[in-house]
Design a protein around this motif. Structure first.
Motif, mmCIF file in Angstrom:
data_model
loop_
_atom_site.group_PDB
_atom_site.id
_atom_site.type_symbol
_atom_site.label_atom_id
_atom_site.label_comp_id
_atom_site.label_asym_id
_atom_site.label_seq_id
_atom_site.Cartn_x
_atom_site.Cartn_y
_atom_site.Cartn_z
ATOM 1 N N MET A 1 34.724 41.896 33.413
ATOM 2 C CA MET A 1 35.968 41.161 33.677
ATOM 3 C C MET A 1 37.078 41.676 32.767
ATOM 4 N N THR A 2 38.213 41.948 33.359
ATOM 5 C CA THR A 2 39.376 42.391 32.597
ATOM 6 C C THR A 2 40.296 41.210 32.335
ATOM 7 N N HIS A 3 40.569 40.944 31.084
ATOM 8 C CA HIS A 3 41.443 39.840 30.699
ATOM 9 C C HIS A 3 42.879 40.341 30.590
ATOM 10 N N ARG A 21 43.861 45.097 18.595
ATOM 11 C CA ARG A 21 43.619 44.644 19.958
ATOM 12 C C ARG A 21 42.203 44.084 20.076
ATOM 13 N N PRO A 22 42.016 43.030 20.858
ATOM 14 C CA PRO A 22 40.679 42.433 20.995
ATOM 15 C C PRO A 22 39.664 43.423 21.554
ATOM 16 N N ALA A 23 38.447 43.325 21.065
ATOM 17 C CA ALA A 23 37.361 44.215 21.502
ATOM 18 C C ALA A 23 36.737 43.682 22.781
ATOM 19 N N ILE A 24 37.568 43.509 23.791
ATOM 20 C CA ILE A 24 37.127 43.089 25.117
ATOM 21 C C ILE A 24 37.898 43.919 26.128
ATOM 22 N N ASP A 25 37.399 43.964 27.347
ATOM 23 C CA ASP A 25 38.113 44.670 28.403
ATOM 24 C C ASP A 25 39.386 43.891 28.732
ATOM 25 N N HIS A 26 40.556 44.511 28.566
ATOM 26 C CA HIS A 26 41.789 43.754 28.743
ATOM 27 C C HIS A 26 42.967 44.661 29.065
ATOM 28 N N ASP A 27 43.981 44.031 29.658
ATOM 29 C CA ASP A 27 45.320 44.609 29.783
ATOM 30 C C ASP A 27 46.223 43.857 28.809
ATOM 31 N N TRP A 28 47.069 44.585 28.125
ATOM 32 C CA TRP A 28 47.875 44.000 27.047
ATOM 33 C C TRP A 28 49.352 44.191 27.345
ATOM 34 N N THR A 29 50.114 43.085 27.265
ATOM 35 C CA THR A 29 51.574 43.146 27.373
ATOM 36 C C THR A 29 52.159 42.321 26.245
ATOM 37 N N ALA A 30 53.117 42.900 25.528
ATOM 38 C CA ALA A 30 53.760 42.183 24.429
ATOM 39 C C ALA A 30 55.272 42.229 24.607
ATOM 40 N N TYR A 31 55.889 41.066 24.459
ATOM 41 C CA TYR A 31 57.353 40.947 24.461
ATOM 42 C C TYR A 31 57.814 40.595 23.051
ATOM 43 N N GLY A 32 58.949 41.154 22.663
ATOM 44 C CA GLY A 32 59.462 40.879 21.325
ATOM 45 C C GLY A 32 59.774 39.408 21.144
ATOM 46 N N LEU A 33 60.650 38.882 21.982
ATOM 47 C CA LEU A 33 61.008 37.474 21.980
ATOM 48 C C LEU A 33 61.118 37.007 23.420
ATOM 49 N N THR A 34 60.867 35.744 23.655
ATOM 50 C CA THR A 34 60.913 35.176 24.995
ATOM 51 C C THR A 34 61.610 33.824 24.930
ATOM 52 N N THR A 35 62.566 33.610 25.816
ATOM 53 C CA THR A 35 63.220 32.307 25.886
ATOM 54 C C THR A 35 62.414 31.380 26.781
ATOM 55 N N ALA A 36 62.724 30.094 26.717
ATOM 56 C CA ALA A 36 61.968 29.111 27.486
ATOM 57 C C ALA A 36 62.031 29.392 28.983
ATOM 58 N N ILE A 306 40.813 35.143 20.252
ATOM 59 C CA ILE A 306 40.689 35.658 21.617
ATOM 60 C C ILE A 306 39.278 36.174 21.870
ATOM 61 N N GLU A 307 38.734 36.903 20.900
ATOM 62 C CA GLU A 307 37.374 37.425 21.059
ATOM 63 C C GLU A 307 36.356 36.286 21.140
ATOM 64 N N GLY A 308 36.578 35.234 20.348
ATOM 65 C CA GLY A 308 35.683 34.084 20.416
ATOM 66 C C GLY A 308 35.728 33.406 21.764
ATOM 67 N N PHE A 309 36.926 33.245 22.315
ATOM 68 C CA PHE A 309 37.053 32.633 23.636
ATOM 69 C C PHE A 309 36.330 33.476 24.682
ATOM 70 N N ALA A 310 36.559 34.786 24.651
ATOM 71 C CA ALA A 310 35.946 35.666 25.653
ATOM 72 C C ALA A 310 34.424 35.659 25.551
#
Length: 319
Positions: A1-3, A21-36, A306-310
């Protein structure tokens, strides 16, 4: 499963912090700042969401059907609707005990600066007052030792305990306040009103909850007969802002140092901004938590959560 993992406000960790980065199969997206109003658009399709201060309310959660886990890159979780997460079966983890050195150190930097009038003396020297005094020293502002004084701490968690340890190292008597209105907390706690009356320094280290909002207001400042210093390195909203302004301007407290306000950053007309030039008031931009070491610990704990949840063994659960 890809998270699919989305971090909505990565810039809050600062550029020098490396997040593993978490040691799980994943796609990663990071935003600097995000408004509501950008939350739903950016978080859509994410199974795991990382937030620090960006609000995550029920209206947004209703539009994020794929969300399975929220990792808060902070200890405080008042920006996340925990009740709505519970109703949807979305576990929420935070980071814990990462600031056990940085926050108490910041609190004592503020305490020492006020207790010894450091900013007032710096301004006096810059204005040439030392030269005009004609003597080896300048004694135009109050200077008080911490040794022999009393430190009142509101909040008995890891940060409150660590702050108490520093206070004792300075030779201070340390009082831990019982919860406001409680009389059944045992001999290790001093009644809340008694702490207000006896303390020379009052330092806040409690979370912001309905019970602690405006914890210090007009009635509480009126009880502070020893004119204490007020230090808040916890959360904005714990102190009734206009009441603190009146207490400081009216001489009921000797000084105040604040590291958290609502909102952040404060607008130009915020009550505390009226005090910004006073030598007995310090406003720092919510940096008590932000030593490089502490921010790295935050990043490391988020990855571990995150790794604990996965792995089916979630940690630091708050919902």
């Amino acid at each position: 499963m890809t998270h699919r993992i989305v971090f909505l406000d990565h810039d809050t960790l600062g550029p020098e912090v490396a997040m593993r980065r978490p040691a799980i199969d994943h796609d990663w997206t990071a935003y600097g700042l995000t408004t509501a109003d950008q939350v739903v658009e950016r978080a859509r399709g994410a199974g795991i969401l990382i937030v620090n201060k960006v609000p995550l309310r029920e209206a947004a959660l209703e539009r994020l059907p794929d969300l399975r886990f929220v990792a808060v890159a902070a200890t405080g979780t008042d920006n996340v609707d925990l009740a709505a997460c519970r109703r949807r079966g979305i576990p929420v983890s935070n980071v814990q005990a990462y600031a056990v050195h940085t926050v108490p150190e910041h609190a004592f930097a503020l305490i020492l600066a006020l207790r010894r009038s450091l900013f007032a003396y710096r301004a006096s020297v810059a204005a040439g007052e030392w030269q005009r005094s004609g003597q080896f020293t300048l004694l135009s502002h109050p200077i008080r030792d911490l040794h022999g004084s009393t430190l009142g701490i509101i909040g008995e968690g890891a940060l409150g305990r660590a702050t108490g340890d520093l206070g004792r190292a300075f030779g201070m008597a340390v009082l831990y306040a019982a919860h406001k209105g409680r009389t059944d907390m045992g001999p290790l706690y001093t009644p809340f009103d008694e702490v207000l009356e006896r303390a020379d320094v009052i330092s806040l280290h409690c979370p912001l909850t309905p019970a602690t909002r405006n914890l210090l207001g007009e009635a509480e400042f009126a009880r502070m007969t020893r004119r204490p210093l007020i230090i808040n390195t916890a959360r904005g909203g714990l102190i009734e802002e206009e009441a603190l302004v009146r207490a400081l301007e009216g001489g009921r407290i000797a000084g105040a140092a604040i590291d958290a306000v609502i909102p952040e950053p404060p607008p130009a007309d915020h009550p505390f901004m009226r005090l910004a030039e006073r030598p007995d008031f310090i406003l720092t931009p919510h940096v008590g938590w932000a030593s490089r070491e502490a921010r790295q610990a935050v990043a490391d704990q988020v990855t571990a959560c995150i790794e604990g949840f996965a792995a089916g063994t979630p940690r630091n659960l708050v919902a």
